[in-house]
Design an enzyme around this catalytic site. Structure first.
Site, short mmCIF file in Angstrom:
data_model
loop_
_atom_site.label_atom_id
_atom_site.label_comp_id
_atom_site.label_asym_id
_atom_site.label_seq_id
_atom_site.Cartn_x
_atom_site.Cartn_y
_atom_site.Cartn_z
N ASN A 21 -38.48 59.04 57.61
CA ASN A 21 -38.46 59.81 56.36
C ASN A 21 -37.06 60.36 56.08
O ASN A 21 -36.31 60.68 57.01
CB ASN A 21 -39.40 61.00 56.47
N THR A 56 -46.96 70.68 72.78
CA THR A 56 -47.41 70.64 71.39
C THR A 56 -48.23 69.39 71.10
O THR A 56 -49.31 69.45 70.51
CB THR A 56 -46.20 70.75 70.43
N TYR A 108 -40.53 61.72 73.22
CA TYR A 108 -41.08 62.05 71.88
C TYR A 108 -42.18 61.07 71.51
O TYR A 108 -43.33 61.45 71.24
CB TYR A 108 -39.96 62.01 70.83
N THR A 153 -40.64 77.07 64.89
CA THR A 153 -39.60 76.71 65.86
C THR A 153 -38.29 76.63 65.08
O THR A 153 -38.25 76.90 63.87
CB THR A 153 -39.90 75.33 66.46
N THR A 191 -46.15 58.46 63.88
CA THR A 191 -44.86 57.82 63.62
C THR A 191 -44.85 56.35 64.02
O THR A 191 -45.58 55.94 64.94
CB THR A 191 -43.76 58.58 64.41
N ASP A 192 -43.98 55.57 63.37
CA ASP A 192 -43.81 54.15 63.75
C ASP A 192 -43.25 54.03 65.16
O ASP A 192 -43.35 52.97 65.79
CB ASP A 192 -42.90 53.42 62.74
N GLU A 193 -42.66 55.12 65.69
CA GLU A 193 -42.03 55.02 67.00
C GLU A 193 -43.05 54.79 68.12
O GLU A 193 -42.68 54.39 69.22
CB GLU A 193 -41.19 56.28 67.29
N PRO A 248 -29.55 57.22 75.26
CA PRO A 248 -30.22 56.39 76.28
C PRO A 248 -31.54 55.82 75.75
O PRO A 248 -32.32 56.55 75.12
CB PRO A 248 -30.50 57.36 77.44
N LYS A 259 -46.33 61.49 71.28
CA LYS A 259 -47.00 61.25 69.99
C LYS A 259 -48.09 60.18 70.17
O LYS A 259 -49.18 60.29 69.60
CB LYS A 259 -46.00 60.81 68.93
N LEU A 303 -30.43 61.93 61.12
CA LEU A 303 -29.29 61.11 60.67
C LEU A 303 -28.79 61.43 59.26
O LEU A 303 -27.60 61.74 59.07
CB LEU A 303 -29.64 59.62 60.76
N1 LIG Z 1 -39.17 62.79 60.19
C1 LIG Z 1 -39.59 61.55 60.26
O1 LIG Z 1 -38.84 60.61 59.96
C2 LIG Z 1 -41.02 61.25 60.67
C3 LIG Z 1 -41.48 59.94 60.51
C4 LIG Z 1 -42.82 59.66 60.81
C5 LIG Z 1 -43.64 60.65 61.29
N2 LIG Z 1 -43.16 61.91 61.47
C6 LIG Z 1 -44.11 62.92 61.96
O2 LIG Z 1 -44.31 63.85 60.90
C7 LIG Z 1 -44.54 65.15 61.42
C8 LIG Z 1 -43.60 66.14 60.77
O3 LIG Z 1 -42.25 65.74 61.03
P1 LIG Z 1 -41.01 66.51 60.39
O4 LIG Z 1 -39.91 65.55 60.31
O5 LIG Z 1 -41.45 67.24 59.19
O6 LIG Z 1 -40.70 67.54 61.55
P2 LIG Z 1 -39.99 68.96 61.56
O7 LIG Z 1 -39.36 69.06 62.90
O8 LIG Z 1 -39.14 69.15 60.34
O9 LIG Z 1 -41.19 69.98 61.44
C9 LIG Z 1 -42.11 70.22 62.48
C10 LIG Z 1 -42.84 71.51 62.15
O10 LIG Z 1 -43.81 71.74 63.18
C11 LIG Z 1 -43.72 73.09 63.59
N3 LIG Z 1 -44.19 73.18 64.99
C12 LIG Z 1 -43.60 72.64 66.09
N4 LIG Z 1 -44.35 72.91 67.17
C13 LIG Z 1 -45.43 73.62 66.72
C14 LIG Z 1 -46.56 74.17 67.37
N5 LIG Z 1 -46.75 74.07 68.70
N6 LIG Z 1 -47.47 74.81 66.61
C15 LIG Z 1 -47.30 74.96 65.27
N7 LIG Z 1 -46.23 74.48 64.62
C16 LIG Z 1 -45.32 73.80 65.34
C17 LIG Z 1 -42.26 73.47 63.42
O11 LIG Z 1 -42.05 74.88 63.35
C18 LIG Z 1 -41.93 72.75 62.12
O12 LIG Z 1 -42.26 73.55 61.00
C19 LIG Z 1 -44.39 65.05 62.93
O13 LIG Z 1 -45.66 64.95 63.51
C20 LIG Z 1 -43.62 63.77 63.14
O14 LIG Z 1 -43.93 63.16 64.36
C21 LIG Z 1 -41.87 62.24 61.17
#
Ligand SMILES: NC(=O)c1ccc[n+]([C@@H]2O[C@H](COP(=O)([O-])OP(=O)(O)OC[C@H]3O[C@@H](n4cnc5c(N)ncnc54)[C@H](O)[C@@H]3O)[C@@H](O)[C@H]2O)c1
Length: 339
Positions: free
Chosen positions: A175, A97, A145, A35, A121-123, A269, A149, A185
């Site tokens: 993260n 997804t 979101y 994506t 996620t903590d959310e 919101p 999740k 952010l």
């Molecule tokens: N970023 C944060 O602060 C944070 C904190 C806690 C948990 N998470 C969780 O960690 C995971 C990764 O987060 P991130 O920040 O690396 O996200 P990101 O948006 O950088 O990456 C998401 C990845 O998933 C891929 N993707 C999306 N839909 C897909 C699908 N249907 N099939 C295959 N691939 C798909 C995207 O191409 C991308 O490579 C997520 O599950 C998120 O909920 C993120």
């Protein structure tokens, strides 16, 4: 170990793949839909290594999953739509997804008897004014979101309970670090500060987040994969909390940009005020965070400053249109503080 890493071309997934191949000698197949947030550039340095394979496809696509899963011992699922603002504007992909995609992966794991880790996620716990959430806290998500999740987490739990699948959940706090897409952010503020663009801060900026350096979270997920008990969820929180406005001010100091760039904009919101995770359970397994927020933020700012090849195509591509829709103003293009 041979891992299928779904969503491994995104921010956390690519850091996880790098760490597992480098420090654990794992063979990794990445399944990723690519994506807007997923980029093969994120894996450029590991793509040439033996034992790495990339499959482009969605986790909701059973055929793509069947191809990618060949030879795997375990699945780690990062694949997700991850930006809360986008989940408010266009929730469809989030539901597809997180609900359908997680279901297809769980079925594939069940058929083959594979261990499965869901990255969450903590959310999912919602906002908390004081104290911290434990794994037993009720799920009270507040955005499309976090709600989708949370739905995925419940489905994962049901596959353990009903089918005995070796399924585990790893819930991370906010993260930050290298390879994070600049809608989030910290990279948003760092890149805007480096370019002399205004820094859009939601509302009063007093939303508090529990920050974890991405390599600490990646190690935590690996630790849960290896040592966690099936059927359990593990919180993996960072060592420090900070309000958004304080993070932004520190970024201004680190980049040498002017305080006058801060621009308070209408709050999101339903914006949650504070997230906080208690991580005693994963600490009892032997994991702990190694990077304090001050050090990790300096490393992150330095990485963005030195890695223009990574963000230049993003800032000059579709992201410009997204930014204009979101903040009602165009991105500038001046690299005034970079030189
Ligand atoms: N970023 C944060 O602060 C944070 C904190 C806690 C948990 N998470 C969780 O960690 C995971 C990764 O987060 P991130 O920040 O690396 O996200 P990101 O948006 O950088 O990456 C998401 C990845 O998933 C891929 N993707 C999306 N839909 C897909 C699908 N249907 N099939 C295959 N691939 C798909 C995207 O191409 C991308 O490579 C997520 O599950 C998120 O909920 C993120």
């Amino acid at each position: 170990m041979k891992l299928l890493v779904c969503g491994g071309a995104g921010f956390i997934g690519s850091n996880f793949v790098r760490l597992r191949m480098r420090d654990h000698g794992d063979a990794v197949t990445v399944l990723d839909k690519l994506t807007y947030a997923g980029r093969e550039e994120n894996l450029a340095d590991v793509a040439e290594h033996d034992g790495f394979r990339f499959v482009r496809g969605g986790i909701e696509d059973a055929e793509a999953v069947a191809d990618a899963i060949e030879g795997a011992d375990a699945i780690v699922n990062f694949a997700a739509e991850t930006h809360v603002d986008r989940s408010i504007a266009e929730p469809d992909a989030f539901i597809r997804t997180h609900a359908m995609g997680t279901f297809v992966l769980l079925e594939a794991a069940r058929e083959r008897g594979l261990r499965y880790v869901q990255v969450s996620t903590d959310e999912v716990y919602g906002s908390i004014e004081e104290g911290s959430f434990s794994e037993g806290s009720p799920l009270a998500p507040s955005s499309p979101y976090s709600a989708s999740k949370a739905g995925a987490d419940l489905l994962v739990g049901s596959y353990h309970h009903t089918f005995g699948l070796e399924a585990l959940i790893c819930r991370g706090s906010n993260n930050y670090g290298p390879y994070q897409y600049p809608e989030k952010l910290i990279p948003l503020m760092v890149l805007n500060a480096l370019h002399g663009d205004p820094l859009p801060v939601y509302g009063d900026g007093m939303q508090v987040r529990n920050w974890i350096f991405v390599e600490d979270f990646a190690r935590g997920i690996g630790h849960v994969l290896e040592h966690g008990a099936p059927g359990e969820a593990y919180n993996v929180g960072g060592p420090d909390e900070a309000a958004n406005i304080h993070v932004v001010r520190r970024i201004l100091e680190l980049t040498g940009a002017a305080e006058s760039l801060i621009e308070h904009v209408t709050d999101r919101p339903g914006h949650d005020r504070r997230y906080s995770l208690g991580s005693e359970k994963v600490r009892a397994l032997g994991w702990e965070p190694q990077v304090r927020f001050g050090d990790g933020l300096e490393r992150t700012v330095a990485w963005y400053r030195d890695t223009a090849w990574w963000w230049e195509p993003i800032r000059s591509g579709d992201y410009r249109a997204y930014y204009e829709r979101q903040y009602g103003r165009a991105l500038g293009g001046r690299l005034e503080t970079l030189d």
